[in-house]
Write an enzyme that holds these catalytic residues in place. Structure first.
Site, PDB file in Angstrom:
ATOM      1  N   CYS A 178       1.116  -1.164  -0.238  1.00  0.00           N
ATOM      2  CA  CYS A 178       0.676   0.102  -0.400  1.00  0.00           C
ATOM      3  C   CYS A 178       0.481   1.623   0.484  1.00  0.00           C
ATOM      4  CB  CYS A 178      -0.872   0.097   0.880  1.00  0.00           C
ATOM      5  SG  CYS A 178       0.040  -0.888   2.888  1.00  0.00           S
ATOM      6  N   HIS A 593      -1.335   7.200   7.090  1.00  0.00           N
ATOM      7  CA  HIS A 593      -0.442   5.982   7.632  1.00  0.00           C
ATOM      8  C   HIS A 593      -1.783   5.585   8.829  1.00  0.00           C
ATOM      9  CE1 HIS A 593       1.154   3.600  10.936  1.00  0.00           C
ATOM     10  NE2 HIS A 593       1.402   2.936   9.701  1.00  0.00           N
ATOM     11  N   HIS A 601      -1.438   0.529   7.394  1.00  0.00           N
ATOM     12  CA  HIS A 601      -1.439   0.890   6.157  1.00  0.00           C
ATOM     13  C   HIS A 601      -1.438   2.235   5.911  1.00  0.00           C
ATOM     14  CE1 HIS A 601      -3.939   0.300   2.108  1.00  0.00           C
ATOM     15  NE2 HIS A 601      -5.367   0.759   2.663  1.00  0.00           N
TER      16      HIS A 601
END
Length: 1047
Positions: A178, A593, A601
């Site tokens: 990601c 974040h 993620h």
């Protein structure tokens, strides 16, 4: 970023020492500059000894398993950016493979980095990147072997993967990537950067390359990045797979470690690699002049460092790329920048013979694209581990940087002095105001104006002449007469009888006033305490003084508050004059974040400069967003999400976001027209492959439909039933080989017929049928209009009730009633058989244009869907009450999804969404706690069982809770579940548990809102209408007896 350093003036030794100080600050977490300088001095400049001295003094060094477990790369806490090969040799990498303690890691990193770089041209930082990339590819390959539902598995239906109109294309998460998606999308949406990448031509003498490993890596990566950008421009897919670009990065280095990459570090290295690639091309094209590198021109600026170190002045000019900022202790971006631009005793910069140290930074040249790294991690010295900072930090959509420019140095210093003076005055005013607002000398304090008001109310109360205790004792009734005096309402309010509670003596009860257990307050008891003796003259003087004092206090408080507001306003407007708003930078992208220091993620909010709106890029999901959503997710202080990297662009440099135009026609170039010919051909080939997937899917569906049509045309043997079954008859009406769902309808029909016969016994079958239908409709209409308790849902009794409540067309209701009375189950006696035949005849007389049969089937399909949803809900709740949470979860998930689909068509199409949502949420929370308890047991089998529960049940369900961000309770539940597992990061555990937790946490945190299909829905039992209504009522009654939180 490797950039040739412009300068340096004789202050190089000071800068070299400053680099060591910054490294010490980052490693140890100690910010006291004097402590760091003393440690460096005592160690004679030996970094290893300095760290050993500081860590021995402040904290225990982490044990082996902790040091190896917490290897996630930390963001740079260093606010000074060293550049060039000199800086690379001084980088300390705590994320490497070394398994020794902290001191040895530092010594080895310093010793080995030079040798490794000389041999391979690869830095330790690049090797850390490679470990992450390899872990990402391994995770992607491993995912193919899993049997449980995966968040990132592609839908078999290619239409689910088809790009809608001109919606931006997403990037598939190929395993903990990601961070890659967030960075790449942010740069891709910078149009000038996109053009540079798309129009990059490999060097003509590429056959002579590679000359070293860096060139062997950079050019193939550049090729794959061009292909990836081209697909993001012109692909017909909803999202594309970046595995080939990631593979190139992985193949460049070899490692077996697994970790999730840090966004700012990856951005740093990505631009470094691109810079190298463009440098090769620039050197080839130079014509006797120093080559210009477009990456340097776009992302690099310069600042001037002016300061004093141990009494000696120095002045250095340095280049910078991403500018690091500390977050802790600051409320907004300007405060962070002010702290980053000034360090130490800045007064010493302007004084002679001062031994103090300090320095200022002034931007001399700002890059068109300015990136700030927000350092949201700090090193916990007690635990020897990094921790995330969740503090709120605000940042503006437009940032004016005039106050930090070297050309404005003098005026900025004047304004800073003025702000410092105002803040000192502000502190004095706030302290004075606090004395008014928190008055008193004891632990409890009150606003002074309220204290005066209370005193005024006391003085003005009606005076009494006796003691309140004596007065109450004198009027107390005898103990023998007390019980009869208690009114009946008091006994009801007190609850249990006197025999059920410990007895209390009558004397005690007679002197205690209980306002919540007595019917009323005794009329002779004063409402407030009051003075016993006060004359009118005393009262007049006292009231006058208190009124005057209260007015004075109110005026003083108001003046203080107004002065504080004016000072705040003055400080806010200090830099708003025309000369200080000439360097505007617009926020282009925010990289967010969510999670803790060691797992999380990433996603990005990117501004669409042409549509003037924010977009959210969350891996394969690309959606419209708002500034309000960005604030909530990016500022911090809410949940575990916060901005990690801010990308601003010069608002006056329109070429950064300007679209391309056709030189001949002047028309804007869009889509495929913006691509060079080789990339256009590449995208066309990929689109052809995708179109072939669509065609194959359509052909497969057409073949299935043809087969079904052929099967339906095969003649069948006549059924032995007395009357033929109508083709369009709903499934829930009784037919041979079906459930007895219409048994209840048969009874209702017979009752209506008997009533009609009783009223019109001498009439013919058609008149009797009309009367019976009218009576049945009247009964059902009455049920539809009632407001029953939750356990009685009349919609389950008859489809007509459902149709009436949802305003079905009259023709649909009429045909449904005719089919009820035309059912062959009414052929058990002569009278009913005659009515059945009349109803069947009327059905045959209905013309196709009178009733839309497709609409008719849709309504009945919706009703079947409603009953099915009811059964999912009912069975799920039954399992939940038996504490069979794993069995209950799947039923409740399908109940919620089906119910949501029904409610989208109307408010009375389904059940209470909040009820289903609550029990679905509770089921997940209980399973999460159970899985965590299994993990905490430490037993291998139980740990594996707990992780199976998480991987196969919890993780696939999280997108269902996150998809609707208005459901605050669901979002909080997801945070609770994630925090439960993130809490283990600060605990000691066995190495095998650490390894399993490290593998699992990214799956828990890296959760998109893209909903994927689950296994086939669980099979439902067969219930008659009577059984369904009875069981539904029973489960709903049991819920009402045991109310749940959140309902």
């Amino acid at each position: 970023m490797t950039v040739e350093q412009n300068v340096l003036q004789p202050g190089g030794a000071a800068k070299h020492q400053q680099t060591f100080l910054n490294q010490l600050r980052e490693i140890t977490g100690i910010n006291d500059i004097q402590v760091l300088q003393q440690a460096l001095k005592d160690s004679n400049g030996n970094l290893e000894l300095a760290v050993a001295f500081l860590t021995a003094k402040n904290a225990k060094v982490p044990q082996l398993e902790e040091a190896t477990y917490y290897q996630t790369a930390l963001p740079g806490n260093d606010r000074y950016i060293s550049v060039g090969s000199q800086a690379d040799t001084n980088v300390i990498d705590l994320t490497g493979d070394d398994k020794d303690d902290l001191q040895r890691a530092i010594a080895l990193s310093l010793e080995e980095s030079n040798r490794a770089f000389r041999e391979t041209g690869i830095t330790d930082e690049e090797q850390a990147i490679s470990r992450v990339l390899e872990a990402s590819i391994a995770e992607n390959k491993a995912s193919l072997k899993r049997t449980h539902p995966e968040v990132w598995s592609d839908s078999p239906n290619p239409y689910d993967r088809k790009r809608q109109d001109n919606c931006p294309v997403g990037l598939k998460n190929v395993g903990n990537t990601c961070w890659f998606s967030a960075v790449i999308q942010s740069l891709f949406n910078l149009l000038e950067f996109r053009r540079l990448v798309l129009n990059f031509n490999p060097p003509a003498n590429a056959q002579d390359l590679p000359r070293n490993q860096k060139e062997h890596r950079n050019l193939p990566f550049m090729r794959e990045l061009r292909y990836l950008f081209a697909l993001l421009v012109g692909s017909k897919r909803k999202y594309v797979d970046p595995s080939r670009a990631v593979e190139i990065l992985k193949d460049a280095f070899k490692s077996n470690d697994s970790q999730q990459q840090d966004v700012s570090e990856f951005t740093h290295k990505l631009l470094d690699w691109l810079e190298d690639a463009f440098q090769i091309k620039a050197e080839e094209e130079r014509d006797g002049e120093k080559p210009k590198n477009p990456m340097v021109e776009l992302f690099y600026g310069r600042f001037l460092a002016v300061g004093v170190l141990e009494g000696k002045k120095f002045e250095n000019t340095e280049m910078f790329g991403q500018y690091p900022l500390q977050v802790n202790g600051f409320k907004d971006l300007h405060e962070c920048l002010e702290a980053a631009m000034i360090e130490g005793e800045i007064e010493s910069l302007h004084s002679e013979n001062s031994a103090k140290s300090g320095q200022e930074h002034w931007f001399t040249e700002l890059p068109p694209v300015l990136t700030f790294e927000l350092s949201r991690f700090e090193f916990n010295q007690a635990l020897g581990r990094p921790e995330k900072i969740h503090n709120k930090l605000e940042f503006p959509p437009i940032l004016y940087l005039d106050r930090y420019m070297h050309k404005n140095r003098e005026i900025t210093r004047i304004k800073r002095d003025e702000i410092k003076r105002l803040k000192e005055y502000l502190t004095v005013l706030q302290q004075r105001l606090e004395r008014y607002l928190s008055y008193g000398s004891g632990p409890k304090r009150f606003p002074l104006v309220d204290v005066l008001q209370y005193a005024l109310e006391f003085a003005s109360s009606k005076p009494v002449c006796t003691s309140p205790v004596d007065d109450l004792g004198a009027s107390a009734p005898a103990s023998s007469t007390l019980p009869p005096q208690i009114p009946p309402s008091t006994i009801e309010q007190q609850g249990p009888s006197s025999s059920d509670v410990p007895s209390t003596s009558p004397v005690q009860r007679s002197v205690i006033h209980k306002p919540f257990t007595q019917s009323r307050i005794p009329p002779d008891l004063p409402m407030h305490p009051a003075p016993r003796h006060i004359t009118e003259e005393e009262l007049s003087v006292l009231e006058g003084c208190l009124h005057r004092w209260r007015t004075e206090v109110e005026n003083d408080t108001r003046d203080l508050q107004d002065s504080i507001s004016r000072i705040h306003r003055t400080i806010e407007l200090m830099y708003s004059d025309k000369t200080m708003v000439q360097v505007p930078y617009r926020l282009h992208a925010v990289l967010v974040h969510e999670g803790q220091a060691n797992a999380g993620h990433y996603w990005a909010y990117i501004y669409d400069h042409h549509q003037n709106r924010w977009m959210k890029y969350n891996d394969i999901s690309v959606t419209k967003s708002t500034w309000e959503e960005l604030e909530r997710d990016s500022f911090g202080g809410y949940r575990n999400a916060s901005a990690y990297c801010l990308m601003y662009i010069n608002d006056k440099e329109q070429y950064l976001i300007q679209e391309e135009f056709n030189k001949e026609t002047g028309q804007v170039l869009v889509g495929m027209d913006t691509l060079p010919s080789d990339l256009r051909d590449y995208v066309k080939e990929d689109n052809k492959r995708f179109e072939k997937e669509l065609e194959e899917w359509d052909a497969e569906l057409a073949q299935k439909a043809q087969q079904e049509k052929l099967l339906s045309q095969i003649p069948r043997a006549p059924a032995p039933s007395p009357a033929p079954v109508q083709a369009g008859e709903p499934e829930y009406l009784e037919q041979p080989s079906r459930t007895d769902i219409s048994k209840h309808l048969k009874e209702d029909s017979v009752q209506a017929i008997n009533k009609a016969l009783a009223e019109q016994e001498d009439r013919g079958p058609e008149a009797i049928m009309d009367m019976a239908i009218k009576l049945e409709y009247t009964r059902l209409l009455k049920l539809a209009q009632e407001d029953p308790p939750p356990e009685c849902d009349y919609r389950l009794r008859h489809a007509i009730v459902y149709f009436i409540q949802n305003q079905a067309p009259k023709k649909i209701i009429e045909r449904t009633l005719l089919e009820q009375f035309g059912d062959h189950n009414l052929s058990f006696d002569e009278r009913c058989r005659n009515i059945m035949k009349v109803a069947q005849a009327k059905l045959e007389m209905i013309k196709p244009d009178e009733v839309n049969m497709e609409e008719y089937e849709r309504w009945h399909q919706d009703y079947r869907h409603f009953r099915e949803t009811t059964m999912f809900l009912m069975v799920g709740l039954e399992f939940f009450q038996k504490k069979s949470y794993m069995e209950a979860l799947l039923y409740l998930i399908y109940a919620y999804q089906n119910n949501k689909e029904l409610l989208s068509k109307g408010p009375y199409r389904g059940h209470d969404e909040e009820l289903i949502s609550h029990y679905r949420r509770e089921c997940l929370l209980k399973l999460n706690e159970h899985a965590a308890a299994l993990f905490e047991s430490g037993d291998d089998q139980e740990v594996n069982n707990g992780l199976i529960i998480m991987n196969e049940l919890i993780v696939p369900c999280l997108p269902l809770l996150l998809v609707d961000e208005m459901e605050e309770k669901d979002i909080v539940a997801v945070e609770d579940m994630r925090n439960r597992w993130c809490s283990y990061l600060g605990q000691e555990m066995e190495p095998n548990l650490q390894e399993k937790l490290t593998d699992f946490l990214p799956k828990l945190l890296d959760c998109s809102t893209e909903i994927k299909g689950f296994n086939d829905p669980p099979k439902l039992p067969s219930y008659s209408t009577h059984e369904l209504c009875e069981r539904y009522a029973r489960i709903m009654l049991s819920l009402s007896r045991t109310p749940a939180d959140g309902r």
